[in-house]
Design a protein around this motif. Structure first.
Motif, PDB file in Angstrom:
ATOM      1  N   ILE A 137       0.770  -1.344   0.100  1.00  0.00           N
ATOM      2  CA  ILE A 137       0.025  -0.039  -0.033  1.00  0.00           C
ATOM      3  C   ILE A 137       0.849   1.070   0.219  1.00  0.00           C
ATOM      4  CG2 ILE A 137      -1.670   1.259   1.318  1.00  0.00           C
ATOM      5  CD1 ILE A 137      -2.895  -1.485   2.006  1.00  0.00           C
ATOM      6  N   ALA A 138       1.979   1.192   0.684  1.00  0.00           N
ATOM      7  CA  ALA A 138       2.794   2.235   0.799  1.00  0.00           C
ATOM      8  C   ALA A 138       3.394   2.281  -0.653  1.00  0.00           C
ATOM      9  CB  ALA A 138       3.927   2.112   1.772  1.00  0.00           C
ATOM     10  N   HIS A 141       1.052   4.203  -2.962  1.00  0.00           N
ATOM     11  CA  HIS A 141       0.969   5.632  -2.844  1.00  0.00           C
ATOM     12  C   HIS A 141       2.201   6.223  -3.392  1.00  0.00           C
ATOM     13  CE1 HIS A 141      -2.670   5.853  -0.502  1.00  0.00           C
ATOM     14  NE2 HIS A 141      -2.308   4.916   0.299  1.00  0.00           N
ATOM     15  N   HIS A 142       3.502   5.754  -2.976  1.00  0.00           N
ATOM     16  CA  HIS A 142       4.711   6.233  -3.644  1.00  0.00           C
ATOM     17  C   HIS A 142       4.700   6.461  -4.981  1.00  0.00           C
ATOM     18  CE1 HIS A 142       8.909   7.080  -3.663  1.00  0.00           C
ATOM     19  NE2 HIS A 142       8.896   6.025  -4.520  1.00  0.00           N
ATOM     20  N   HIS A 146      -3.788   6.248  -6.378  1.00  0.00           N
ATOM     21  CA  HIS A 146      -4.858   6.672  -5.603  1.00  0.00           C
ATOM     22  C   HIS A 146      -5.735   5.745  -5.129  1.00  0.00           C
ATOM     23  CE1 HIS A 146      -3.078  10.602  -6.190  1.00  0.00           C
ATOM     24  NE2 HIS A 146      -3.139  10.222  -7.454  1.00  0.00           N
ATOM     25  N   TYR A 147      -6.261   5.688  -3.653  1.00  0.00           N
ATOM     26  CA  TYR A 147      -7.281   4.725  -3.196  1.00  0.00           C
ATOM     27  C   TYR A 147      -8.507   4.971  -3.966  1.00  0.00           C
ATOM     28  CZ  TYR A 147     -10.580   2.469  -0.331  1.00  0.00           C
ATOM     29  OH  TYR A 147     -11.761   1.760   0.153  1.00  0.00           O
ATOM     30  N   PHE A 161      -6.425   0.520  -5.874  1.00  0.00           N
ATOM     31  CA  PHE A 161      -5.440   1.745  -6.180  1.00  0.00           C
ATOM     32  C   PHE A 161      -5.556   1.967  -7.674  1.00  0.00           C
ATOM     33  CE2 PHE A 161      -4.689   0.142  -2.017  1.00  0.00           C
ATOM     34  CZ  PHE A 161      -4.479   1.403  -0.938  1.00  0.00           C
ATOM     35  N   GLN A 163      -4.341   4.470 -11.016  1.00  0.00           N
ATOM     36  CA  GLN A 163      -3.383   5.496 -11.630  1.00  0.00           C
ATOM     37  C   GLN A 163      -3.631   5.351 -13.060  1.00  0.00           C
ATOM     38  OE1 GLN A 163       0.972   4.689 -12.109  1.00  0.00           O
ATOM     39  NE2 GLN A 163       1.184   6.395 -11.089  1.00  0.00           N
TER      40      GLN A 163
END
Length: 165
Positions: A137-138, A141-142, A146-147, A161, A163
């Protein structure tokens, strides 16, 4: 065909990769992929290789350590599966233990997104992750994902997530 950033690369999976894949699997890689090696792993790898030959909707890549020319994991792209919207692709990856914690997973996802964009195969990439997998999950985000939402089904609860590619 090899898509590479000079450190790792993605290439179509080959039947010859089956033995290395089976030898490298551990509990974590089994959890992140479709499951443990089957009694007929070669048949599964033949099916994956055929998807490339016939330009099927599922592309299984070998994630390779370019300098070492070693199999570091696998990555599956599924184009427009029934649970996603049109022009979305599902990305699943499993990196083998010796390559974890070295950024291989992030590099592989970035290369997969480049593949999708270069081949105009999707507008969005989707990572469906176990909510307990805080490292993935990290990473999502990195990488700019996006959730989007959570779902529950046969695979358990997953956080989605998304993108743009």
């Amino acid at each position: 065909m090899l898509i590479s950033d000079g450190v790792i690369g993605l290439r179509p999976i080959e039947v010859a990769d089956a033995a290395a894949h089976l030898a490298a699997q551990d509990r974590e890689s089994v959890r992140r992929t479709a499951g443990p090696g089957t009694p007929n792993m070669v048949a599964e790898f033949e099916r994956c290789a055929d998807e490339w030959v016939y330009d099927g909707p599922r592309k299984t890549f070998a994630v390779v350590d370019v300098p070492a020319r070693a199999l570091a994991g696998t990555l599956d792209l599924t184009l427009e599966p029934e649970f996603l919207a049109k022009r979305q692709a599902d990305i699943r990856y499993g990196i083998y233990a010796p390559w974890r914690g070295r950024g291989v997973d992030g590099r592989a996802v970035v290369l997969a997104c480049r593949y999708l964009a270069r081949h105009d195969a999707a507008d969005e990439a989707v990572l469906r992750l176990d909510p307990a997998d805080t490292a993935s999950i990290a990473l999502a985000h990195h990488l700019g994902f996006h959730y989007h939402r959570s779902s529950s089904g046969p695979e358990g609860r997953l956080d989605w997530f998304i993108q743009a590619v």
